[in-house]
Design a protein around this motif. Sequence first.
Motif, PDB file in Angstrom:
ATOM      1  N   ASP A  88       0.842  -1.205   0.000  1.00 57.44           N
ATOM      2  CA  ASP A  88       0.000   0.000   0.000  1.00 57.44           C
ATOM      3  C   ASP A  88       0.874   1.251   0.000  1.00 57.44           C
ATOM      4  OD1 ASP A  88       0.832  -0.591   2.609  1.00 57.44           O
ATOM      5  OD2 ASP A  88      -1.062  -0.042   3.557  1.00 57.44           O
ATOM      6  N   SER A  89       1.771   1.331   0.967  1.00 57.30           N
ATOM      7  CA  SER A  89       2.670   2.476   1.064  1.00 57.30           C
ATOM      8  C   SER A  89       3.886   2.037   1.878  1.00 57.30           C
ATOM      9  CB  SER A  89       1.955   3.643   1.757  1.00 57.30           C
ATOM     10  OG  SER A  89       2.875   4.477   2.440  1.00 57.30           O
ATOM     11  N   THR A  90       5.076   2.325   1.392  1.00 61.63           N
ATOM     12  CA  THR A  90       6.282   1.915   2.133  1.00 61.63           C
ATOM     13  C   THR A  90       6.322   2.587   3.504  1.00 61.63           C
ATOM     14  OG1 THR A  90       7.522   3.638   0.968  1.00 61.63           O
ATOM     15  CG2 THR A  90       7.652   1.396   0.059  1.00 61.63           C
ATOM     16  N   THR A 122       5.967  -0.892  -6.684  1.00 55.97           N
ATOM     17  CA  THR A 122       4.759  -0.094  -6.919  1.00 55.97           C
ATOM     18  C   THR A 122       3.991   0.020  -5.607  1.00 55.97           C
ATOM     19  OG1 THR A 122       2.698   0.048  -8.202  1.00 55.97           O
ATOM     20  CG2 THR A 122       3.500  -2.155  -7.715  1.00 55.97           C
ATOM     21  N   GLN A 123       3.222   1.106  -5.446  1.00 58.31           N
ATOM     22  CA  GLN A 123       2.406   1.287  -4.250  1.00 58.31           C
ATOM     23  C   GLN A 123       0.941   1.423  -4.681  1.00 58.31           C
ATOM     24  OE1 GLN A 123       4.928   3.761  -1.047  1.00 58.31           O
ATOM     25  NE2 GLN A 123       4.519   4.977  -2.862  1.00 58.31           N
ATOM     26  N   SER A 124       0.060   0.738  -3.940  1.00 54.86           N
ATOM     27  CA  SER A 124      -1.357   0.842  -4.291  1.00 54.86           C
ATOM     28  C   SER A 124      -2.021   2.039  -3.599  1.00 54.86           C
ATOM     29  CB  SER A 124      -2.086  -0.449  -3.910  1.00 54.86           C
ATOM     30  OG  SER A 124      -1.871  -0.731  -2.539  1.00 54.86           O
ATOM     31  N   GLY A 136       0.046   5.014  -2.375  1.00 56.25           N
ATOM     32  CA  GLY A 136       1.129   5.957  -2.067  1.00 56.25           C
ATOM     33  C   GLY A 136       0.525   7.298  -1.669  1.00 56.25           C
ATOM     34  N   ARG A 137       1.135   7.938  -0.679  1.00 50.79           N
ATOM     35  CA  ARG A 137       0.535   9.197  -0.224  1.00 50.79           C
ATOM     36  C   ARG A 137       1.557  10.307  -0.098  1.00 50.79           C
ATOM     37  NH1 ARG A 137       1.336   8.490   5.282  1.00 50.79           N
ATOM     38  NH2 ARG A 137       1.810   6.328   5.756  1.00 50.79           N
ATOM     39  N   GLY A 138       1.061  11.516  -0.320  1.00 53.76           N
ATOM     40  CA  GLY A 138       1.848  12.723  -0.115  1.00 53.76           C
ATOM     41  C   GLY A 138       1.374  13.395   1.160  1.00 53.76           C
ATOM     42  N   ARG A 139       1.633  14.671   1.262  1.00 52.39           N
ATOM     43  CA  ARG A 139       1.218  15.392   2.460  1.00 52.39           C
ATOM     44  C   ARG A 139      -0.296  15.628   2.418  1.00 52.39           C
ATOM     45  NH1 ARG A 139       4.233  20.326   4.033  1.00 52.39           N
ATOM     46  NH2 ARG A 139       3.509  21.173   2.065  1.00 52.39           N
ATOM     47  N   ARG A 140      -0.848  15.822   3.596  1.00 47.51           N
ATOM     48  CA  ARG A 140      -2.284  16.101   3.761  1.00 47.51           C
ATOM     49  C   ARG A 140      -3.160  15.112   3.000  1.00 47.51           C
ATOM     50  NH1 ARG A 140      -0.591  20.976   1.704  1.00 47.51           N
ATOM     51  NH2 ARG A 140       0.502  22.233   3.226  1.00 47.51           N
ATOM     52  N   ALA A 184       8.939  21.654 -12.263  1.00 44.65           N
ATOM     53  CA  ALA A 184       8.163  20.413 -12.221  1.00 44.65           C
ATOM     54  C   ALA A 184       8.675  19.529 -11.091  1.00 44.65           C
ATOM     55  CB  ALA A 184       8.272  19.683 -13.550  1.00 44.65           C
ATOM     56  N   LYS A 185       7.756  18.746 -10.548  1.00 47.16           N
ATOM     57  CA  LYS A 185       8.098  17.946  -9.372  1.00 47.16           C
ATOM     58  C   LYS A 185       8.861  16.679  -9.768  1.00 47.16           C
ATOM     59  CE  LYS A 185       5.834  16.689  -5.078  1.00 47.16           C
ATOM     60  NZ  LYS A 185       4.968  17.269  -4.052  1.00 47.16           N
ATOM     61  N   LEU A 186      10.080  16.567  -9.259  1.00 45.09           N
ATOM     62  CA  LEU A 186      10.950  15.419  -9.537  1.00 45.09           C
ATOM     63  C   LEU A 186      10.868  14.388  -8.413  1.00 45.09           C
ATOM     64  CD1 LEU A 186      13.328  14.066 -11.152  1.00 45.09           C
ATOM     65  CD2 LEU A 186      14.873  15.455  -9.731  1.00 45.09           C
TER      66      LEU A 186
END
Length: 246
Positions: free
Chosen positions: A12-14, A35-37, A39-43, A106-108
């Motif tokens: 799901d997420s490391t 791969t992540q099913s 994956g999450r960023g902030r907020r 752009a986001k790398l």
Amino acid sequence: SLGMLDVHWEIDSTSSELARQHPVLDDLAFVMAETQSAGRGRRGRPWLSPPGMNLYLSVLKRFHAGFASLSGLSLAVGVMLMRALDDLGIRTAGLKWPNDVLAGNAKLAGILVELSGEYSGPCAAVIGVGLNIRLPDSVHERAGQPVTDLAELTGGLPPDRNRAAAAVVAALTEGLLTFERHGFAAFAQEYAAHDLLRGQSLRILDPRGEYEAVGEGVDARGALRVRRADGSQVTVDSAEVSVRRS
Ligand code: ATP
Ligand code: BTN
């Protein structure tokens, strides 16, 4: 304890995996996935994580001093990623406060730091890093903001992914030890060298409201320093910051 480096095909997420394994892990432990099913960023925002050629990696680091001593950690991790990119021959990326690695707007790469534990006792950080090496077109279409990858920055010849993973793991291993001993102070000069917001006109949304200001670097704790149009200097701990087009 479990191994120091766990590699999964799909998870799901490391970062979630490290949070689950937390109690049985060493002081420093890495998890990577193809791969992540989820994956999450902030907020709670999603991090698109298709299989193929990207890096999805998290590291758990324990600290004895408590998270009072961890201010600036996500900025320091940005510096660690810049060092890893430098090792790979990539010198065209920069840091956008507080946690983005950008190249040409752009986001790398993205950095997600999650803390648990005590303010002045033992605590732990789970640090997630997503680094784009070769994105499928679908991510460009779905990200909702400009994204880039190492393939684009190197004219189609990105570094081998194993080398990239090794460079990131090495930079984090060494950098987190340095951070534990000396805090953000040991990274401040290098942060300034990669700071994309210095001297830029910014639009800032923080608890004070929305206003325009010019970036003036970061302070010793990693807070953003800006100057407003009336000449006053303000320190921003957390905010949405966008660069104003002029
Ligand atoms: P902030 O400036 O507050 O960090 P942000 O828009 O960069 O805002 P984050 O939560 O840091 O938001 O990052 C998540 C965002 O990153 C997603 O909303 C999406 O726009 C973008 N994103 C998602 N997957 C990827 C990816 N693989 N590569 C680059 N960007 C991505
Ligand atoms: C951001 O820019 O908001 C941070 C994105 C962090 C993405 C990485 S990918 C590995 C780790 N696992 C996650 O679910 N998120 C982080």
